[in-house]
Design a protein around this motif. Sequence first.
Motif, PDB file in Angstrom:
ATOM      1  N   PHE A   1    -111.327 -30.082  30.550  1.00  0.00           N
ATOM      2  CA  PHE A   1    -110.233 -29.117  30.343  1.00  0.00           C
ATOM      3  C   PHE A   1    -110.364 -28.384  29.006  1.00  0.00           C
TER       4      PHE A   1
ATOM      5  N   ILE B   1    -108.795 -19.333  33.270  1.00  0.00           N
ATOM      6  CA  ILE B   1    -107.337 -19.315  33.080  1.00  0.00           C
ATOM      7  C   ILE B   1    -106.901 -17.990  32.465  1.00  0.00           C
TER       8      ILE B   1
ATOM      9  N   SER C   1    -100.093 -25.236  31.721  1.00  0.00           N
ATOM     10  CA  SER C   1    -101.035 -26.330  31.515  1.00  0.00           C
ATOM     11  C   SER C   1    -100.264 -27.597  31.172  1.00  0.00           C
TER      12      SER C   1
ATOM     13  N   CYS D   1    -107.490 -25.695  27.189  1.00  0.00           N
ATOM     14  CA  CYS D   1    -106.785 -24.959  28.245  1.00  0.00           C
ATOM     15  C   CYS D   1    -105.291 -24.857  27.942  1.00  0.00           C
ATOM     16  N   ASP D   2    -104.747 -25.798  27.145  1.00  0.00           N
ATOM     17  CA  ASP D   2    -103.342 -25.701  26.737  1.00  0.00           C
ATOM     18  C   ASP D   2    -103.101 -24.453  25.901  1.00  0.00           C
TER      19      ASP D   2
ATOM     20  N   ALA E   1    -103.510 -21.208  28.297  1.00  0.00           N
ATOM     21  CA  ALA E   1    -102.479 -21.050  29.319  1.00  0.00           C
ATOM     22  C   ALA E   1    -101.271 -20.310  28.762  1.00  0.00           C
TER      23      ALA E   1
ATOM     24  N   ARG F   1     -97.579 -24.190  27.660  1.00  0.00           N
ATOM     25  CA  ARG F   1     -98.091 -25.552  27.535  1.00  0.00           C
ATOM     26  C   ARG F   1     -96.948 -26.526  27.756  1.00  0.00           C
TER      27      ARG F   1
END
Length: 412
Positions: A220, A229, A238, A249-250, A253, A256
């Motif tokens: 991730f 994403i 995420s 990815c947090d 996105a 989060r």
Amino acid sequence: MTEPEQGKSPDNPWPVRAVATRVAKYIDRLGTVWVEGQIAQMNIRPTVVFIMLRDPAADMSLSVICPRDLVVNAPVRLTEGVQVIMHGKPNFHTGRGTFSLRVTEIRAVGIGELLERILRLRKLLEAEGLFDARLKRPIPFLPNTVGLITGRASAAERDVVSVAQSRWPAVQFAIRNTAVQGPTTVAQVVEALRDLDADPDVDVIVLARGGGDVDALLPFSDETLCRAIAACTTPVVSAIGHEPDSPLCDLVADVRAATPTDAAKRIVPDAAAEQALVSDLRRRSAQALRNWVRREQHVVGQLHSRPVLAQPLAALTARADEVHRAVTAARRDVTRLIATETDRIEHVSARLATLGPAATLTRGYAVVQAVSASGETSVLRSTDDAPAGTRLRVRVADGAVTAMSEGLDEAH
């Protein structure tokens, strides 16, 4: 006619052994290489180990053959999903026509090195603006369908679905079960992202996974997944790991979530809380309306208590006598003026009657007019204007008569 070069025409083909031998020689010239990837599959035999080395960012793999002792005596335990760096020589097996990498050295990628790579990737993505808050898309208040990407029968899936349905029972889910750990994670998650992003009914996508160690959450923080994403037109939430975990990815996105449960709370409103809010707003609006009506009633009461509104005719009544006197005086003045003008007109009329021709005719005078042949008349002023035979019109007090001139009267 010369015979065509072997292998260049169907009339003079190469045998399989010739092609296999040439391919093997060409690959052999590559020498040794260092390769990095994730162990996707490992089959340990008595003397050798067959490993399938997979690229975590692409759907590509490579067959690896190494001595058994190299795996058994590795400094770290080698299992499926472990990130490794291998040193070996590409080899083409002419008997089976297969390609493999014969490895002589294996190094596991340390956590420190992985974290350093993630840090470098984070700086790169941040420099490109993928973390910019201005690019974050808002989550719709009440999405029609929620896309959920998570592991099959996972606790994260149960948490998201159960919590969301308890908050808003009518919520719909489009679930895509993928691997959430291991070498196939990135490819499957990216494919699920593209599938849900292309669905017009999906208003928000949730990427959910439970907690885990750094190795488990490595997919991730993959660059391919982060860019996928960022490329989505649908808002992405995420929910990877728990509060302390923070894969890349947090940051890419749109929202989060600390946990999958927190993600469920963010994507749909709480029906009970919304109902309570509506009831509170109705109560407050009704109270505000009542307060406004009371204030307006108070203002109207104050206005009504003023003398000008309590007795609107009082001012007119107080002025009635004054108006009556003014009207009487005006009438008197007008009557006097009319009488004065009437007398003046009568005097003027009498003078006009005295001085007018009618009064003269009444005293016995007459007005003589000569009448021409065409019928036109003119006042007779001299005897010369009425020779004999002239037709005359004589006007007296009570009318007019016609006569005929006989000429000049010599007697006078």
